[in-house]
Design a protein around this motif. Sequence first.
Motif, short mmCIF file in Angstrom:
data_model
loop_
_atom_site.label_atom_id
_atom_site.label_comp_id
_atom_site.label_asym_id
_atom_site.label_seq_id
_atom_site.Cartn_x
_atom_site.Cartn_y
_atom_site.Cartn_z
N HIS A 54 0.82 -1.21 0.00
CA HIS A 54 0.00 0.00 0.00
C HIS A 54 0.85 1.26 0.00
O HIS A 54 0.38 2.33 -0.40
CB HIS A 54 -0.92 0.01 1.22
CG HIS A 54 -2.07 -0.94 1.11
ND1 HIS A 54 -3.04 -1.08 2.07
CD2 HIS A 54 -2.40 -1.83 0.12
CE1 HIS A 54 -3.92 -2.00 1.70
NE2 HIS A 54 -3.54 -2.47 0.53
N THR A 60 0.49 8.40 1.68
CA THR A 60 -0.85 8.94 1.51
C THR A 60 -1.51 9.00 2.88
O THR A 60 -0.98 8.48 3.88
CB THR A 60 -1.71 8.07 0.58
OG1 THR A 60 -1.94 6.80 1.22
CG2 THR A 60 -1.03 7.84 -0.76
N ARG A 62 -4.01 7.30 3.75
CA ARG A 62 -4.36 5.94 4.11
C ARG A 62 -3.20 5.17 4.71
O ARG A 62 -3.37 4.44 5.69
CB ARG A 62 -4.88 5.20 2.87
CG ARG A 62 -5.31 3.76 3.12
CD ARG A 62 -5.44 3.01 1.81
NE ARG A 62 -6.16 1.76 1.96
CZ ARG A 62 -6.15 0.78 1.08
NH1 ARG A 62 -5.44 0.90 -0.03
NH2 ARG A 62 -6.83 -0.34 1.27
N ASN A 63 -2.01 5.32 4.12
CA ASN A 63 -0.87 4.47 4.55
C ASN A 63 0.11 5.18 5.45
O ASN A 63 1.18 4.62 5.75
CB ASN A 63 -0.15 3.92 3.31
CG ASN A 63 0.54 5.00 2.49
OD1 ASN A 63 0.98 6.02 3.01
ND2 ASN A 63 0.65 4.79 1.18
N TYR A 74 -1.87 -0.84 11.57
CA TYR A 74 -2.37 -0.32 10.30
C TYR A 74 -3.58 -1.15 9.92
O TYR A 74 -3.47 -2.35 9.66
CB TYR A 74 -1.28 -0.40 9.23
CG TYR A 74 -1.75 -0.09 7.82
CD1 TYR A 74 -2.65 0.94 7.57
CD2 TYR A 74 -1.30 -0.84 6.74
CE1 TYR A 74 -3.08 1.21 6.28
CE2 TYR A 74 -1.72 -0.57 5.44
CZ TYR A 74 -2.62 0.46 5.22
OH TYR A 74 -3.06 0.73 3.95
N TYR A 76 -6.98 -1.53 7.36
CA TYR A 76 -7.64 -1.09 6.14
C TYR A 76 -8.83 -1.98 5.84
O TYR A 76 -8.90 -3.13 6.30
CB TYR A 76 -6.66 -1.05 4.95
CG TYR A 76 -6.13 -2.39 4.51
CD1 TYR A 76 -6.83 -3.18 3.59
CD2 TYR A 76 -4.92 -2.87 4.99
CE1 TYR A 76 -6.33 -4.40 3.15
CE2 TYR A 76 -4.41 -4.09 4.56
CZ TYR A 76 -5.13 -4.84 3.65
OH TYR A 76 -4.64 -6.06 3.23
N LEU A 140 -11.67 0.48 11.67
CA LEU A 140 -10.83 1.58 11.20
C LEU A 140 -10.51 2.57 12.30
O LEU A 140 -9.46 3.23 12.28
CB LEU A 140 -11.50 2.30 10.03
CG LEU A 140 -11.54 1.57 8.69
CD1 LEU A 140 -12.28 2.41 7.66
CD2 LEU A 140 -10.14 1.25 8.20
N TYR A 143 -7.07 2.38 13.89
CA TYR A 143 -5.88 2.72 13.08
C TYR A 143 -4.90 3.53 13.91
O TYR A 143 -5.26 4.49 14.59
CB TYR A 143 -6.36 3.53 11.88
CG TYR A 143 -5.29 4.02 10.93
CD1 TYR A 143 -5.06 3.38 9.72
CD2 TYR A 143 -4.52 5.16 11.21
CE1 TYR A 143 -4.11 3.85 8.82
CE2 TYR A 143 -3.57 5.63 10.33
CZ TYR A 143 -3.37 4.98 9.13
OH TYR A 143 -2.43 5.45 8.24
#
Length: 210
Positions: A54, A60, A62-63, A74, A76, A140, A143
């Motif tokens: 990823h 990003t 997200r990562n 992490y 997702y 999520l 995270y």
Amino acid sequence: MAAVSADSLAHDPPTAAKRLLGSILWSGPVGVRITEVEAYGGDPAGPWPDPASHSGRGRTARNAVMFGPAGSLYVYLSYGMHYCLNVTTGPDGVASAALLRSGEVVAGIDEARARRRAARSDSDLARGPGNFGSVLAIELADYGTRLLDSSSPIRLELRDPVTAADIAVGPRVGVSLAADLPWRFWLPASRAVSVYRRSPRAPRPAAESA
């Protein structure tokens, strides 16, 4: 309480991923012993470029946690259905992580069964990355959790390293890029290990193309 040192995970992706085998991830009363992992590297500018990761194209929103210190969670969403769990690895600032593919429930079995009523047996409760996340009820919102902090609601209990003779090695499941990289590691003595499936989009193995 102070966080446990993450030095044992601040290594290259395969070394760190194998270090997780046999350790236990806790979420509330449920504990899962890790039996199968996959290592993932990062972007081309880093020491472990990995197009299947990823973080393979850079940082990003997200990562971002993959670029942080080792020992973070992490999470997702996969295929809009399953939450997959990864433990960040490597030194701070360098992207890498290990996907937790499968595990054995070693505590909180009744709670685990209630969360995974479709499981055919106890060995299926956390077999496969989506099931691993479901049995621990991780979402999520979790995270970035610091897994090696003893006060964390989700925590990683590192156990003694598993010997190399007790670890099987093979290609990662379902990736279409870097499909033959042998970065999947599992405990063959455990029944709680997922089935290998090669992505139909992956190029044919080099041995078959010769």
